[in-house]
Design an enzyme around this catalytic site. Structure first.
Site, PDB file in Angstrom:
ATOM      1  CE  LYS A  53      -3.891  -2.315   2.141  1.00 17.34           C
ATOM      2  NZ  LYS A  53      -4.441  -2.835   3.396  1.00 17.34           N
ATOM      3  CD  GLN A  97      -3.393  -4.296   6.606  1.00 16.31           C
ATOM      4  OE1 GLN A  97      -3.656  -3.269   6.010  1.00 16.31           O
ATOM      5  NE2 GLN A  97      -3.435  -5.473   6.028  1.00 16.31           N
ATOM      6  CG  ASP A 120      -9.675   0.697   5.099  1.00 18.29           C
ATOM      7  OD1 ASP A 120      -9.345   0.201   4.002  1.00 18.29           O
ATOM      8  OD2 ASP A 120      -9.049   0.515   6.155  1.00 18.29           O
TER       9      ASP A 120
HETATM   10  N1  LIG Z   1      -7.930  -1.713   7.030  1.00 16.98           N
HETATM   11  C1  LIG Z   1      -7.721  -2.650   6.108  1.00 16.98           C
HETATM   12  N2  LIG Z   1      -7.993  -2.397   4.822  1.00 16.98           N
HETATM   13  C2  LIG Z   1      -7.779  -3.336   3.850  1.00 16.98           C
HETATM   14  O1  LIG Z   1      -8.036  -3.088   2.648  1.00 16.98           O
HETATM   15  C3  LIG Z   1      -7.232  -4.609   4.239  1.00 16.98           C
HETATM   16  C4  LIG Z   1      -6.966  -4.819   5.601  1.00 16.98           C
HETATM   17  N3  LIG Z   1      -7.232  -3.841   6.505  1.00 16.98           N
HETATM   18  N4  LIG Z   1      -6.449  -5.994   6.033  1.00 16.98           N
HETATM   19  C5  LIG Z   1      -6.084  -7.039   5.100  1.00 16.98           C
HETATM   20  C6  LIG Z   1      -6.899  -7.003   3.838  1.00 16.98           C
HETATM   21  C7  LIG Z   1      -6.288  -7.753   2.663  1.00 16.98           C
HETATM   22  N5  LIG Z   1      -6.110  -6.770   1.615  1.00 16.98           N
HETATM   23  C8  LIG Z   1      -5.513  -7.037   0.384  1.00 16.98           C
HETATM   24  C9  LIG Z   1      -5.365  -6.093  -0.602  1.00 16.98           C
HETATM   25  C10 LIG Z   1      -4.727  -6.371  -1.787  1.00 16.98           C
HETATM   26  C11 LIG Z   1      -4.210  -7.627  -2.035  1.00 16.98           C
HETATM   27  C12 LIG Z   1      -3.495  -7.909  -3.319  1.00 16.98           C
HETATM   28  O2  LIG Z   1      -3.112  -6.999  -4.033  1.00 16.98           O
HETATM   29  N6  LIG Z   1      -3.274  -9.186  -3.670  1.00 16.98           N
HETATM   30  C13 LIG Z   1      -2.531  -9.574  -4.869  1.00 16.98           C
HETATM   31  C14 LIG Z   1      -1.530 -10.676  -4.609  1.00 16.98           C
HETATM   32  C15 LIG Z   1      -0.868 -10.659  -3.282  1.00 16.98           C
HETATM   33  C16 LIG Z   1      -0.018 -11.900  -3.030  1.00 16.98           C
HETATM   34  O3  LIG Z   1       0.580 -12.434  -3.984  1.00 16.98           O
HETATM   35  O4  LIG Z   1       0.012 -12.333  -1.863  1.00 16.98           O
HETATM   36  C17 LIG Z   1      -3.480 -10.120  -5.921  1.00 16.98           C
HETATM   37  O5  LIG Z   1      -4.577 -10.548  -5.596  1.00 16.98           O
HETATM   38  O6  LIG Z   1      -3.083 -10.161  -7.068  1.00 16.98           O
HETATM   39  C18 LIG Z   1      -4.371  -8.594  -1.078  1.00 16.98           C
HETATM   40  C19 LIG Z   1      -5.026  -8.299   0.107  1.00 16.98           C
HETATM   41  C20 LIG Z   1      -6.493  -5.550   2.077  1.00 16.98           C
HETATM   42  N7  LIG Z   1      -6.968  -5.619   3.336  1.00 16.98           N
END
Ligand SMILES: Nc1nc(=O)c2c([nH]1)NC[C@@H]1CN(c3ccc(C(=O)N[C@@H](CCC(=O)O)C(=O)O)cc3)C=[N+]21
Length: 287
Positions: A53, A97, A120
């Site tokens: 992020k 987070q 968020d």
């Molecule tokens: N306050 C808060 N806001 C959030 O938005 C939040 C959070 N807490 N806690 C955790 C989760 C999880 N999350 C992700 C966002 C992007 C990918 C992402 O970009 N994933 C990539 C791959 C990542 C990899 O390879 O591990 C994809 O899908 O292509 C993953 C997970 C946001 N979260």
């Protein structure tokens, strides 16, 4: 037939380029968009997400601050930090987070964030604004899903039946509200649904947001359906996979999102969009 992929990386690249332009324009006027990210504890997965992020912020020219705290941080101290960021003019968006350590009440923490900086979209005021159609911040993951639908020409969903699997406050419920606002007929299904397949077979659009592998399989969708996979799971080999049986469903669907490279990157993109919007609202209020 093989479904067309909705590429979250490609769409993100396009949308982030637009954000970068808006950020440059606002920075030229003396207001650089700023995001503060707070991470409590040392969950390794969270550490990776948080770094992504912050990196995404740098790429579009935002100011970003990463505050890391020990897992033993008290709730009162966290609330005090949020209060300071609420009053910091260089910060337009605040992200705490999740998950937080057990001794901290995440509800209390989310409600402490100013709704003007709730990028968020998790605050009760943001959820309420979405529900009644007022100005607020939309939760990033469902917002990203809406952008993915838009990218394949599905902006006005009049006449479409959308079925959402899952009813969480951060995905399922806001997803249903956004689909409804786009004129879809919406069904929300969940663990109490008697016959899930009977519901999903009626859907023109299925959004799977459960957090369990193979919740949606090929026999559960109608030919030509659009499938959006919000899931983030690990398979037996430790590989990242979604809630959807991708290989099966791609033979039946017209469009499908992959995992990885689908909804995940879009979540981060919409966080940037919301932070940009937050900064622009401050600029507009200052004129
Ligand atoms: N306050 C808060 N806001 C959030 O938005 C939040 C959070 N807490 N806690 C955790 C989760 C999880 N999350 C992700 C966002 C992007 C990918 C992402 O970009 N994933 C990539 C791959 C990542 C990899 O390879 O591990 C994809 O899908 O292509 C993953 C997970 C946001 N979260």
């Amino acid at each position: 037939m093989s479904a067309q992929l909705i590429d979250g990386n490609a769409l993100s690249k396009q949308l982030r380029a637009e954000v970068a332009q808006r950020a440059a324009a606002l920075t030229a006027r003396g207001l650089k968009p700023g995001l503060a990210v707070i991470l409590v504890g040392d969950n390794p997965a969270s550490a990776v997400y948080v770094r992504n992020k912050v990196k995404a912020c740098e790429d579009v020219g935002f100011h970003s601050v990463l505050e890391k705290y020990e897992a033993t941080l008290s709730e009162a101290d966290l609330l005090a930090r949020i209060d300071a960021l609420n009053n910091d003019p260089a910060i337009h968006g605040i992200l705490v987070q999740l998950p937080l350590p057990k001794h901290i009440d995440d509800h209390k923490v989310i409600e402490a964030i100013s709704p003007l900086k709730d990028v968020d979209g998790f605050h009760v005021a943001s959820a309420g604004a979405l529900m009644v159609g007022e100005v607020g911040f939309k939760a990033c993951t469902p917002y990203g899903c809406m952008k993915m639908l838009e990218s394949i020409g599905l902006k006005d969903l009049r006449g479409k039946h959308a079925v959402v699997i899952g009813r969480s406050n951060i995905v399922g419920k806001p997803m249903a509200m956004m689909l409804l606002a786009a004129n879809a007929t919406v069904t929300i299904t969940h663990s109490g649904t008697a016959d899930l397949a009977a519901m999903t077979r009626q859907a023109d659009i299925v959004v799977a947001a459960v957090g369990k592998r193979n919740v949606l399989t090929a026999d559960m969708i109608k030919p030509g359906a659009v499938v959006i996979d919000v899931g983030m799971n690990r398979n037996d080999e430790g590989k990242l996979c979604g809630d959807v049986d991708f290989d099966g469903c791609r033979e039946v669907a017209s469009h499908i999102t992959p995992v990885p490279g689908g909804v995940g990157p879009m979540t981060i993109t919409m966080l940037l969009v919301n932070t940009m919007e937050a900064a622009e609202r401050v600029a507009a209020a200052a004129v």
